[in-house]
Design a protein around this motif. Structure first.
Motif, PDB file in Angstrom:
ATOM      1  N   PRO A 150       1.266  -0.796   0.076  1.00  0.00           N
ATOM      2  CA  PRO A 150      -0.111  -0.300   0.487  1.00  0.00           C
ATOM      3  C   PRO A 150       1.254   1.106   0.135  1.00  0.00           C
ATOM      4  O   PRO A 150       0.601   2.174  -0.448  1.00  0.00           O
ATOM      5  N   ASP A 151       2.282   1.140   0.716  1.00  0.00           N
ATOM      6  CA  ASP A 151       3.312   2.188   0.767  1.00  0.00           C
ATOM      7  C   ASP A 151       4.006   2.882  -0.448  1.00  0.00           C
ATOM      8  O   ASP A 151       3.715   4.186  -0.592  1.00  0.00           O
ATOM      9  N   PHE A 152       3.533   1.298  -0.899  1.00  0.00           N
ATOM     10  CA  PHE A 152       4.889   1.884  -2.582  1.00  0.00           C
ATOM     11  C   PHE A 152       3.836   2.593  -3.300  1.00  0.00           C
ATOM     12  O   PHE A 152       3.838   3.327  -4.190  1.00  0.00           O
ATOM     13  N   LEU A 153       2.851   2.014  -3.426  1.00  0.00           N
ATOM     14  CA  LEU A 153       2.029   2.639  -4.382  1.00  0.00           C
ATOM     15  C   LEU A 153       1.742   3.956  -4.655  1.00  0.00           C
ATOM     16  O   LEU A 153       1.483   4.661  -5.109  1.00  0.00           O
ATOM     17  N   ASP A 154       1.440   4.143  -2.699  1.00  0.00           N
ATOM     18  CA  ASP A 154       0.564   5.046  -2.659  1.00  0.00           C
ATOM     19  C   ASP A 154       2.023   6.594  -2.808  1.00  0.00           C
ATOM     20  O   ASP A 154       2.169   7.810  -3.374  1.00  0.00           O
ATOM     21  N   THR A 223      -7.803   6.354  -1.668  1.00  0.00           N
ATOM     22  CA  THR A 223      -7.840   7.919  -1.567  1.00  0.00           C
ATOM     23  C   THR A 223      -6.436   7.797  -2.346  1.00  0.00           C
ATOM     24  O   THR A 223      -6.497   9.135  -2.656  1.00  0.00           O
ATOM     25  N   SER A 224      -5.356   7.340  -3.028  1.00  0.00           N
ATOM     26  CA  SER A 224      -4.364   7.819  -3.537  1.00  0.00           C
ATOM     27  C   SER A 224      -3.943   8.125  -4.604  1.00  0.00           C
ATOM     28  O   SER A 224      -4.354   9.179  -4.505  1.00  0.00           O
ATOM     29  N   VAL A 225      -5.188   7.417  -4.766  1.00  0.00           N
ATOM     30  CA  VAL A 225      -5.716   7.232  -6.668  1.00  0.00           C
ATOM     31  C   VAL A 225      -6.633   8.626  -6.682  1.00  0.00           C
ATOM     32  O   VAL A 225      -6.684   9.770  -7.512  1.00  0.00           O
ATOM     33  N   ARG A 228      -4.542  12.264  -5.971  1.00  0.00           N
ATOM     34  CA  ARG A 228      -3.432  11.754  -7.499  1.00  0.00           C
ATOM     35  C   ARG A 228      -4.116  12.785  -8.577  1.00  0.00           C
ATOM     36  O   ARG A 228      -3.708  13.105  -9.511  1.00  0.00           O
ATOM     37  N   THR A 229      -5.288  11.840  -8.894  1.00  0.00           N
ATOM     38  CA  THR A 229      -5.618  12.226 -10.787  1.00  0.00           C
ATOM     39  C   THR A 229      -6.446  13.486 -10.200  1.00  0.00           C
ATOM     40  O   THR A 229      -6.572  14.258 -11.133  1.00  0.00           O
ATOM     41  N   ALA A 230      -7.068  13.850  -8.981  1.00  0.00           N
ATOM     42  CA  ALA A 230      -7.853  15.175  -9.205  1.00  0.00           C
ATOM     43  C   ALA A 230      -6.581  16.305  -9.467  1.00  0.00           C
ATOM     44  O   ALA A 230      -6.688  17.683  -9.946  1.00  0.00           O
ATOM     45  N   GLU A 231      -5.167  16.005  -8.462  1.00  0.00           N
ATOM     46  CA  GLU A 231      -4.243  17.035  -8.459  1.00  0.00           C
ATOM     47  C   GLU A 231      -3.656  16.994  -9.963  1.00  0.00           C
ATOM     48  O   GLU A 231      -3.247  18.513 -10.348  1.00  0.00           O
ATOM     49  N   LYS A 232      -3.738  15.995 -10.691  1.00  0.00           N
ATOM     50  CA  LYS A 232      -3.843  16.116 -12.337  1.00  0.00           C
ATOM     51  C   LYS A 232      -4.704  16.598 -13.155  1.00  0.00           C
ATOM     52  O   LYS A 232      -4.565  16.549 -14.411  1.00  0.00           O
ATOM     53  N   GLN A 243     -12.321   1.478  -5.856  1.00  0.00           N
ATOM     54  CA  GLN A 243     -13.025   0.625  -4.354  1.00  0.00           C
ATOM     55  C   GLN A 243     -13.057  -0.301  -3.910  1.00  0.00           C
ATOM     56  O   GLN A 243     -13.783  -1.849  -3.357  1.00  0.00           O
ATOM     57  N   ARG A 244     -14.722  -0.598  -5.716  1.00  0.00           N
ATOM     58  CA  ARG A 244     -14.764  -1.831  -6.022  1.00  0.00           C
ATOM     59  C   ARG A 244     -13.390  -3.056  -5.787  1.00  0.00           C
ATOM     60  O   ARG A 244     -13.473  -3.873  -5.249  1.00  0.00           O
TER      61      ARG A 244
END
Length: 607
Positions: A150-154, A223-225, A228-232, A243-244
């Motif tokens: 989880p931390d790696f992906l974030d 929450t990470s995706v 970060r997609t919102a930031e971009k 979530q699914r």
């Protein structure tokens, strides 16, 4: 730092590095015209065979771009079949290494050969044990993809484009496979007689539950995706899709892993050391060799620790008395000092933010001092971050992640802020000097940034070298004068040295003397004055990484010995900047190899 082939064989200089690697593989070591060419080809072959099969390593290095972009949607294969296949390949590569004429190599290539041979032979020695893979338990409070991914992906999977976000979701979807592969290996460990102690199982189950009991929409994987997609400004239903996957696929795999571990909880014993495992005493001997790169025995480490605890306690006693603290043991006085309200940050979000701000100011001050002691300064910056809250219960107090080779991600020093009472102000400076600069970040970033170093040797590392340097860096900071106006901070620095000496006693106590978890905790609390919660986390760490805790002081002793030897031999000609640069240029080698490098350097300075 684990001596883990998959983690350590990561290198290449973005695109061009892989191209060069592929060119080197065009001629096999057997066909090479010289020992030097054979060694170069073999090192590149090792990088090629493992790097290209580790998508997570490519991401960690910032190399999952361009022709390697497809790897960004995948995770590493964690199956036993893959481990077995890797071992076959690695055995063949070590056979090739042994076939090279060591005596025909130039000096620098000889260093590479010696480091790689030690690494390879130590890895192969560890294969005799039918459990774990570099650590005795595949899943624990500190090992397993549930704890790391989880931390790696974030923090390491960059999201700049919609394709990056799609790759992120693909990796989240692959997470259950990684979990199930490790669950199968954990069950094989159990069958081989390697069931973790009951308290390790309890801590691991707590951390697993922290993940799957979190509403999927609030999971860091979701929450990470979203963030970060919102930031971009990347339009899409990223959060709903994540979530699914989390709810329908990841959480069931986490629960399967927890259920498989919980099923053995009733059979678990409370004995803490690996001596109780099959061939456990030999396993500890291997752990010592792996981490300390020495031939010390458990008994020798224990005696060394007791001796150094006594010496450092005497030094601390002098400093404490200078502050008017005369009553009680050294540990009791340090404990009282650490509990003084002036030493504590509020255990609130605001207090934790202030703590991080103070550490960043400390690093800014250190940056102004480094040029007086080093000829080479890392180009890569380092960030100070909080350990993610979902793993902080079992995570160490502080640790470091190296920067990407392409400069796309800085180095990161993580500090565990589950409870600010665990970090009195007097202890924080020396932790930061150890993890960031002039410690781990300084050493590892410089190693990665050496342009003339072969790809493999840029990141091959050994715990005794790097952790020994980190502890030496704490001492160097004191010598730089950082505590000139902070005598309480200097006591904190000395407590850190004392802490590493007690680790020698605790590590060997658990695994050689057969101490209990509680006996070891009591010894460290009484000797150091640290909080029981912090010490408990430390002791439980030593239980799952036998030998690692001893690498710090063993490595520190070697750095101090080498500097003293150089000063005695060179007298007025001794140059601290040159000494440090020579030691850093060695770049991640066993202590025996470091000794030879510095012995040759001293001889060269005398001519």
């Amino acid at each position: 730092m684990m001596i883990d082939r998959r983690r350590l064989l990561f290198t290449a200089a973005a695109g061009a590095g892989l191209a060069a690697c592929g060119q080197a593989l065009a001629q096999t070591p057997a066909a090479a015209a010289s020992a030097s060419a054979a060694l170069t080809a073999l090192m590149d072959a090792i990088v090629q065979s493992f790097l290209l099969e580790s998508p997570e390593t490519l991401t960690s290095l910032g190399m999952d771009k361009g022709p390697m972009a497809a790897m960004k949607s995948r995770l590493d294969d964690r199956s036993q079949a893959k481990i077995d296949a890797d071992r076959v390949v690695f055995h063949g590569q070590m056979d090739q290494l042994r076939a090279i004429d060591r005596a025909a190599l130039p000096v620098t290539e000889g260093v590479y050969y010696d480091a790689l041979r030690f690494f390879g032979e130590t890895q192969i020695m560890g294969e005799r044990f039918p459990y774990g893979n570099g650590a005795p338990y595949t899943i624990s409070q500190l090992t397993g993809s549930y704890q790391s991914l989880p931390d790696f992906l974030d923090t390491q999977h960059a999201i700049e484009t919609a394709e990056d976000a799609e790759a992120y979701l693909s990796r989240v979807a692959a997470f259950p496979t990684a979990l199930d592969q490790e669950t199968a290996r954990m069950q094989a460990d159990f069958a081989a007689g390697a069931v973790p102690p009951d308290f390790i199982i309890d801590k691991t189950l707590l951390q697993l539950a922290n993940l799957y009991d979190t509403p999927a929409g609030q999971s860091v994987l979701t929450t990470s995706v979203v963030r970060r997609t919102a930031e971009k400004n990347l339009a899409g239903d990223w959060g709903a899709r994540a979530q699914r996957i989390v709810e329908g696929e990841v959480y069931p795999a986490l629960r399967r892993q927890a259920e498989a571990m919980r099923a053995r909880r009733a059979d678990a014993v409370h004995d803490a050391g690996v001596w109780r495992l099959p061939d456990g005493e030999a396993y500890y001997d291997w752990g010592i060799r792996s981490y300390t790169t020495s031939t010390l025995s458990g008994a020798e480490i224990h005696d060394l620790g007791l001796q150094q605890v006594a010496e450092l306690s005497a030094r601390a006693d002098v400093l404490l008395k200078a502050q008017g603290l005369t009553q009680g043991t050294v540990g009791e006085r340090i404990s009282a000092l650490g509990k003084d309200p002036s030493q504590l940050y509020p255990n609130t979000d605001a207090g934790k933010e202030q703590l991080l701000a103070d550490l960043n100011a400390q690093m800014a001050d250190m940056a102004t001092r480094l040029p007086q002691y080093f000829g080479r300064i890392p180009a890569a910056p380092v960030e100070i971050r909080r350990v993610p809250t979902f793993i902080e219960a079992g995570a160490p107090g502080g640790y470091y992640n190296s920067p990407a080779l392409d400069g796309s991600r800085p180095g990161a020093y993580y500090i565990n802020l589950r409870d600010t009472a665990e970090w009195p102000r007097m202890q924080l400076p020396t932790l930061t000097y150890h993890e960031a600069s002039p410690g781990h970040h300084h050493q590892i970033a410089l190693q990665q940034e050496q342009a003339d170093r072969p790809l493999l040797m840029k990141v091959l590392g050994f715990s005794a070298y790097s952790e020994g340097w980190g502890l030496y860096a704490e001492q160097l900071a004191d010598e730089m004068g950082v505590y000139a106006d902070n005598p309480i901070g200097q006591i904190g620095y000395l407590q850190s040295l004392l802490f590493r000496a007690t680790r020698l006693v605790a590590d060997s106590g658990l695994h050689h003397k057969r101490w209990s978890r509680e006996q070891t905790i009591r010894y460290m609390v009484e000797t150091l004055g640290d909080s029981e919660t912090a010490v408990t986390t430390e002791v439980e760490r030593y239980c799952v990484w036998p030998g690692q805790a001893s690498s710090y002081k063993v490595g520190h002793n070697k750095w101090i010995e080498l500097r003293a030897r150089a000063q005695a031999a060179l007298g007025d000609r001794f140059d601290i900047k040159a000494f440090h640069d020579a030691g850093m240029n060695a770049g991640g080698v066993p202590l025996t190899v470091l000794d030879k490098i510095m012995t040759d350097w001293i001889a060269a300075q005398r001519t």
